[in-house]
Design an enzyme around this catalytic site. Structure first.
Site, short mmCIF file in Angstrom:
data_model
loop_
_atom_site.label_atom_id
_atom_site.label_comp_id
_atom_site.label_asym_id
_atom_site.label_seq_id
_atom_site.Cartn_x
_atom_site.Cartn_y
_atom_site.Cartn_z
N GLY A 57 0.82 -1.20 0.00
CA GLY A 57 0.00 0.00 0.00
C GLY A 57 0.85 1.25 0.00
N ARG B 37 2.19 -3.28 12.73
CA ARG B 37 1.36 -3.49 13.91
C ARG B 37 1.93 -4.65 14.72
NH1 ARG B 37 -0.05 0.83 13.55
NH2 ARG B 37 -2.09 1.75 13.21
N HIS C 165 7.45 2.81 19.30
CA HIS C 165 6.33 3.18 18.44
C HIS C 165 6.47 4.61 17.91
CE1 HIS C 165 1.71 2.66 17.66
NE2 HIS C 165 2.45 2.64 16.56
N GLU D 259 7.80 -5.63 23.39
CA GLU D 259 7.04 -6.52 24.24
C GLU D 259 7.99 -7.08 25.30
OE1 GLU D 259 4.24 -9.26 22.35
OE2 GLU D 259 4.77 -8.36 20.42
#
Length: 390
Positions: free
Chosen positions: A148, A233, A274, A260
């Site tokens: 995309g 994501r 992020h 994480e």
């Protein structure tokens, strides 16, 4: 005057798009017509019944209960491509971090704080630099899953770096195909792509079909020194499976924007907080696009870049009245609405009807504003969810 409620800090460049004589904008707006936000989670947030649209200044809408809002006739917008360049640049930085001993070399140099002799330091570094040798990106194979707005930009940039680029996207749009270089070699499956590449960059949304797309099975076909880059994501990668592959020597590195607990401290992981879209330019672009889309929707009923409603645009004619309505996507609804107009001698000048999954959206331009009784009759048509007179 339209009422716009904001969450988070939205760029002033975006908010300034709302003219003060037509819009009241702020965090404390009580009965908003629309909401504009960035990361605020709305899943447990009570939303006033006055809300017609929600605009997310960013691409992902994980923080918005899209299905619930669709049933209420609330249009959810996002801003695809507005932050694409920012993410693209960070992906390129990630590839460089994964190919050269940049961070490792920096960390080593920072241990030399007790040295005072510049000559001795230079001599030591000359002897030790081989520990941080890497490889060049030129000539390596980059696989891109998702072609995309961001994926296509990464692909074209990688080609400019003389990399060989392989791509996989079963839902590649015509618009995306136009953006993409013809030198990108399209693959027929994720496994076929993963088995050949030195680097893989993920650019797919977090939906049920992509959850844990990278897992023990897909990792098993990759080269043992391959590098995975995830700036899309968190949910599309099984982090525990990645750690197992890294520990077993079946994967080279994992570079991501989604730390994480199981990743922290691992010497083959670079996890960033992020920051993919965290540039001043990206925040401004997202805010401006979100504001423009909301204004066009509120003032004209047009829908551009919605994640739950069909793309629906119709130019405004002079004078008259515009009506928009949302209905369940079942047969006969539009005909029943038009019969109400016919029975009350209301002339429809122009119209457009679009559908997406279970919802349909309609824009109708009328010769004159219908009476309140006609409006009430339209709202009472079976399967009509919501109706606006603009």
């Amino acid at each position: 005057m339209y009422q716009i409620r904001t969450y988070n800090k939205i760029s002033d460049k975006g908010l300034s798009r709302f003219s003060k004589d037509q819009y009241n904008v702020g965090e404390d707006v009580g009965q908003p017509d629309a909401v504009i936000l960035r990361s605020q989670k709305l899943h447990n947030e009570p939303l006033p019944e006055s809300v017609l649209g929600v605009a997310r200044a960013g691409a992902g809408v994980n923080n918005v209960p899209v299905e619930e809002y669709t049933k209420k006739g609330i249009v959810v917008f996002n801003t695809p491509g507005a932050n694409a360049n920012a993410v693209k640049e960070l992906v390129l930085a990630g590839m460089l971090l994964g190919s050269r001993g940049i961070l490792q070399g920096k960390d080593y140099v920072n241990t030399l704080g007790d040295m005072t002799d510049a000559g001795e330091m230079s001599k030591l570094l000359e002897a030790e630099k081989k520990r941080f040798a890497g490889s060049e990106l030129a000539g390596k194979k980059l696989g891109i899953i998702g072609l995309g707005a961001i994926g296509s930009m990464v692909a074209n940039a990688a080609l400019a770096l003389d990399m060989e680029v392989l791509g996989f996207d079963p839902a590649l749009s015509v618009e995306a195909a136009w953006r993409l270089s013809s030198n990108v070699r399209r693959m027929e499956s994720v496994q076929a792509l993963l088995s050949q590449v030195d680097y893989v960059s993920l650019h797919v949304p977090a939906i049920e079909a992509t959850r844990n797309l990278i897992n023990a099975e897909t990792l098993s076909v990759m080269k043992p020194n391959a590098v995975i880059l995830n700036f899309a994501r968190e949910a599309i990668v099984d982090a525990s499976a990645v750690v197992e592959a890294l520990n077993a020597g079946k994967l080279g590195q994992y570079i991501c924007d989604f730390p994480e607990p199981c990743l922290i401290g691992h010497d083959k992981v670079v996890a960033l907080p992020h920051i993919g879209a965290s540039t001043a330019e990206a925040e401004e672009n997202c805010a401006v696009m979100a504001a423009n889309q909301l204004m066009d929707f509120l003032e004209n009923g047009n829908i551009v870049n919605s994640v739950n409603f069909p793309h629906t645009v119709m130019a405004r004619g002079e004078g008259g009245c515009r009506i928009t309505f949302t209905n369940e996507n079942v047969s006969g609804v539009l005909g029943n609405v038009l019969s109400v107009f016919a029975a009350n001698n209301v002339n429809v000048i122009d119209m457009v009807n679009k559908s997406r999954n279970d919802v349909a959206y309609n824009i109708l331009d009328l010769a004159e504003k219908p009476s309140e009784d006609v409006i009430a009759a339209l709202k009472a048509v079976e399967h009509v969810i919501s109706l606006r007179v603009i």
